[in-house]
Design an enzyme around this catalytic site. Sequence first.
Site, short mmCIF file in Angstrom:
data_model
loop_
_atom_site.label_atom_id
_atom_site.label_comp_id
_atom_site.label_asym_id
_atom_site.label_seq_id
_atom_site.Cartn_x
_atom_site.Cartn_y
_atom_site.Cartn_z
N LYS A 45 8.58 -8.78 23.06
CA LYS A 45 7.83 -9.77 23.85
C LYS A 45 7.54 -9.29 25.27
O LYS A 45 6.53 -9.67 25.86
CB LYS A 45 8.56 -11.11 23.88
CG LYS A 45 8.61 -11.80 22.53
CD LYS A 45 9.27 -13.17 22.61
CE LYS A 45 9.30 -13.86 21.26
NZ LYS A 45 9.86 -15.23 21.34
N ASP B 100 5.21 -20.14 22.59
CA ASP B 100 6.52 -20.80 22.48
C ASP B 100 6.63 -21.97 23.44
O ASP B 100 7.17 -23.03 23.11
CB ASP B 100 7.65 -19.81 22.80
CG ASP B 100 7.90 -18.81 21.68
OD1 ASP B 100 7.65 -19.16 20.51
OD2 ASP B 100 8.33 -17.68 21.98
#
Length: 278
Positions: A71, A108
């Site tokens: 990420k 997210d």
Amino acid sequence: MSGTDSQRRAAVLGSPIAHSLSPVLHRAAYEELGLGDWSYDRFDVDEEALPGFFGQLGPEWAGLSLTMPLKRAVIPLLDEVSETAASVEAVNTVVFTADGRRVGDNTDIPGMVAALRERGIEQVDSAAILGAGATASSALAALARICTGEVVAYVRSAERAAEMREWGERLDVEVRIQDWADAAQALHAPLVIATTPAGTTDALATAIPERPATLFDVLYDPWPTELAARWSAYAGSVVSGLDLLVHQAVLQVEQMTGRTPAPLDAMRKAGEHALAAH
């Protein structure tokens, strides 16, 4: 990694990746949306292999989902990063535009907000976070949107405490640090977000108050966690890791395919079926 003119490709990358539910969710969305020429795969890719993987992608690629440990590692490979992703230095979504640009985002954070909103949680005046890892920073960013007051973070080390304070300053969230030994106090908050690995919160299950509010436990396998099961038994509201996974995947599908709304219910049912079979 080329394909036919009509084929469109997407995939999830990470290491390890065999456990990922993303293919189940995205393929369910493609089926529901009638996107028969779309495929979604998984590839075990670590940080070292990531640049090479990007270098061999053809024009048929629409997007990528990214999990740990990629990420942050992906950011230097992108042409643009959204404000949301930059706020936590974490990209979980890459979209390849028609002109060949690589755009990174983080679904997210809005996924957490959407999962809470689905349970009627639009705003809270305070909250507690259990844990201080990467998911905790996303939780803080989500709370920056819905929490009007203090966030108390329960952590195990001085290093983690410093990280959470830094994230709080960056995200403009008032963060107070408490030692993990006092984590049972967290369970009295209007919203508790558990971001710890499996088993970590089991010992807290006996400390749930008589009338608990809302627990957001980011785990989904095994489910329910000891804490979530006991929370439900006390008639508290529980948001699961599958809720988060589905809501963030909905946003990914919409960005990659350009089709809205993505089929939330079909994606959730596919995820529940896969977990039950597993």
